[in-house]
Write a protein that holds these residues in place. Structure first.
Motif, short mmCIF file in Angstrom:
data_model
loop_
_atom_site.label_atom_id
_atom_site.label_comp_id
_atom_site.label_asym_id
_atom_site.label_seq_id
_atom_site.Cartn_x
_atom_site.Cartn_y
_atom_site.Cartn_z
N LEU A 1 -24.70 25.53 40.04
CA LEU A 1 -23.68 26.31 40.75
C LEU A 1 -22.96 25.46 41.78
O LEU A 1 -21.74 25.52 41.91
CB LEU A 1 -24.34 27.51 41.45
N LYS B 1 -20.77 26.58 35.93
CA LYS B 1 -21.19 27.98 35.90
C LYS B 1 -21.94 28.35 34.62
O LYS B 1 -22.89 29.13 34.66
CB LYS B 1 -19.97 28.89 36.10
N ALA C 1 -27.93 35.57 41.87
CA ALA C 1 -27.04 34.52 41.37
C ALA C 1 -26.14 35.04 40.27
O ALA C 1 -24.95 34.70 40.20
CB ALA C 1 -27.86 33.33 40.87
N ALA D 1 -25.39 27.06 34.93
CA ALA D 1 -26.11 27.86 35.92
C ALA D 1 -26.55 29.18 35.31
O ALA D 1 -27.69 29.64 35.51
CB ALA D 1 -25.23 28.10 37.14
N LEU E 1 -22.17 35.14 40.06
CA LEU E 1 -21.40 34.62 38.93
C LEU E 1 -20.50 35.67 38.30
O LEU E 1 -19.69 35.36 37.43
CB LEU E 1 -22.36 34.06 37.87
N GLN F 1 -29.15 26.82 40.76
CA GLN F 1 -28.41 26.71 42.02
C GLN F 1 -27.72 25.35 42.14
O GLN F 1 -26.63 25.25 42.69
CB GLN F 1 -29.36 26.93 43.20
N GLN G 1 -20.40 23.46 40.35
CA GLN G 1 -19.37 24.26 39.68
C GLN G 1 -19.56 24.30 38.16
O GLN G 1 -18.61 24.50 37.40
CB GLN G 1 -17.97 23.71 40.00
#
Length: 489
Positions: free
Chosen positions: A154, A159, A182, A162, A186, A151, A157
């Motif tokens: 995320l 990704k 999540a 994450a 995504l 998180q 940014q």
């Protein structure tokens, strides 16, 4: 007696790796586990009352352990301040307390974990990530830890990072819901119901494999047209146009005829348009309009295809054919009379006279009257609109979708008694469309009739013929009522 704990477990819990355990408690330790309060009690008792704890020689020989015990006891009030700050959402105060704990006991990784969480809550993501990484070896393989780190990535940014953490969380716990959510966020996974009426059929599928997965499921057993039409409605609503197209074509191949056949044909054309396969859609629309010239929907789809194919000048003729077949076709009426922006009050108001003239020329058309009522709503002519809906309902009393829209608009005007009065006229509302039952339940709730409202929402919740999302909404409505004080009237 002193027992040794797994060092990783001790760091996770923020307790010393060696613990004094009373002999009478030892046997139950494996079953009950070691709680923080019990650990504090036993350590305090050991240092105060046991022979080793009172022995200066023992304390000197085991000074490092004694320091750990004393630090564990000393940080208790600081932990309490941190927990109180968390409860009050005062994360800066929580951070201050937790940093002090990490100085008092560097091996208290529970404090470091909470420190990272507090830092993330203040938006200091680099600091949170640094704190998380400092305890990675301790919490590696813990699903909640990986979700928390993911998180933070995320929020920054990052990704790919994450995603890596969410994968680790799912490897540790395959049903870890926060990780699944999540990965949906995504865009990696898609939640879908294999059976839209069964909550237990929820699965998470890779976003690039939804079509392959579903068609593979469909191929596992013989399916009839009703099955494919149900799948069609569900995936159409979720804007999975490729799946909707496959369902429509399979419904047709399974022998869908009559209204079901029309539904499948029109859905196929609409899906082709949505997928940008306009030439195919146009060929299909022309073929179906020739095959079923009395179908207003066929002409509406043909008009849409013509417009999308750059042949907009030919669309009005198709729209007229649609209205000749059914003056109440809402889509055809929208194409014929409504502006491109249906929320533009000025343009809708300008369209009302022509629409009203059409209604006057077709006094038996509930759909035409309904379209005019919708336009009057946009123009702010609420009383005229509601009167128009009532007239439309009188023309088509079995049209539950129409009546539900009427009741919904009555609800927006807080005219709940009128909803219940109209509901009382229906012979068995329990057998009618769920939207009617929902509006009735909301009217009961708004008037403080909680027993009736709860019964109505519960009936929707227990109706296994409905989509699972509808039933869940009803269940939440009942729960909300249970948590809300009754209205005093």
């Amino acid at each position: 007696m002193l027992i040794g704990l797994d060092e990783n477990t001790a760091r996770r819990q923020g307790i010393p790796a060696r613990m004094p355990v009373p002999r009478g408690e030892f046997e139950g330790l494996a079953e009950k586990g070691l709680g923080i309060d019990a650990a504090r009690k036993w350590i305090k008792d050991f240092l105060t009352n046991s022979e080793p704890g009172k022995s200066g020689v023992w304390r000197k020989q085991n000074s490092a352990l004694v320091s750990q015990f004393e630090a564990f006891l000393d940080k208790a009030p600081v932990w309490e301040r941190a927990q109180k700050a968390f409860a009050e959402r005062d994360y800066e105060k929580a951070i201050s307390a937790l940093k002090r704990i990490t100085v008092m006991d560097p091996d208290d990784h529970a404090a470091r974990l909470n420190l990272a969480s507090a830092q993330a809550n203040t938006g200091d993501y680099p600091a949170a990530l640094k704190s998380f990484q400092a305890i990675r070896k301790t919490f590696q393989g813990d699903a909640d830890y990986h979700v928390a780190v993911g998180q933070v990535h995320l929020a920054m940014q990052k990704k790919d990072a994450a995603l890596d953490e969410m994968v680790l969380a799912l490897e540790a716990k395959p049903d870890c819901q926060p990780a699944l959510d999540a990965m949906v966020q995504l865009g990696v996974l898609v939640p879908l119901y294999e059976n839209p009426r069964d909550a237990a059929s929820l699965v998470y599928v890779r976003s690039d494999a939804v079509f392959t997965y579903l068609t593979g499921q469909w191929d596992e057993a013989p399916r009839d047209s009703a099955f494919y039409l149900e799948q069609l409605a569900y995936h159409e609503r979720e804007l999975r146009h490729d799946v909707a197209l496959a369902a429509a074509e399979r419904a047709m191949a399974a022998g869908a005829d009559g209204e079901r056949g029309e539904r499948a044909q029109l859905a196929r054309i609409a899906a082709l348009r949505a997928l940008g396969r306009v030439d195919e859609a146009l060929v299909a629309a022309e073929a179906y309009a020739a095959q079923a010239p009395s179908s207003s929907g066929a002409w509406v789809e043909l008009a849409k295809c013509l417009s999308q194919a750059g042949r907009g000048a030919e669309a009005p003729a198709a729209i007229e054919r649609a209205l000749e077949s059914d003056p109440g076709d809402l889509a055809a009426l929208s194409l014929r009379f409504w502006p491109q922006d249906p929320a533009d009050i000025q343009q809708v108001n300008a369209a009302i006279p022509a629409l009203a003239a059409f209604v006057a020329a077709h006094p038996d058309s509930a759909g035409a009257r309904r379209s005019l009522a919708r336009a009057e709503l946009v123009a702010g002519r609420i009383d005229d609109a509601l009167a128009g809906f009532a007239s439309a309902v009188a023309l088509a009393p079995e049209d539950d979708d129409l009546r539900a829209e009427y009741w919904s608009e009555l609800g927006k005007q807080q005219r709940y008694k009128e909803i219940l009065a109209d509901a009382a006229k229906l012979e068995d509302i329990g057998k009618r469309d769920w939207k009617l039952r929902w509006n009735e339940a909301e009217a009961y709730a708004a008037l403080g009739k909680n027993i009736e409202a709860r019964a109505a929402f519960s009936a929707i919740n227990f109706d296994e013929s409905l989509h699972v999302d509808v039933r869940r909404r009803a269940k939440r409505a009942v729960k909300t009522m249970d948590e809300t004080p009754p209205v005093v009237t």
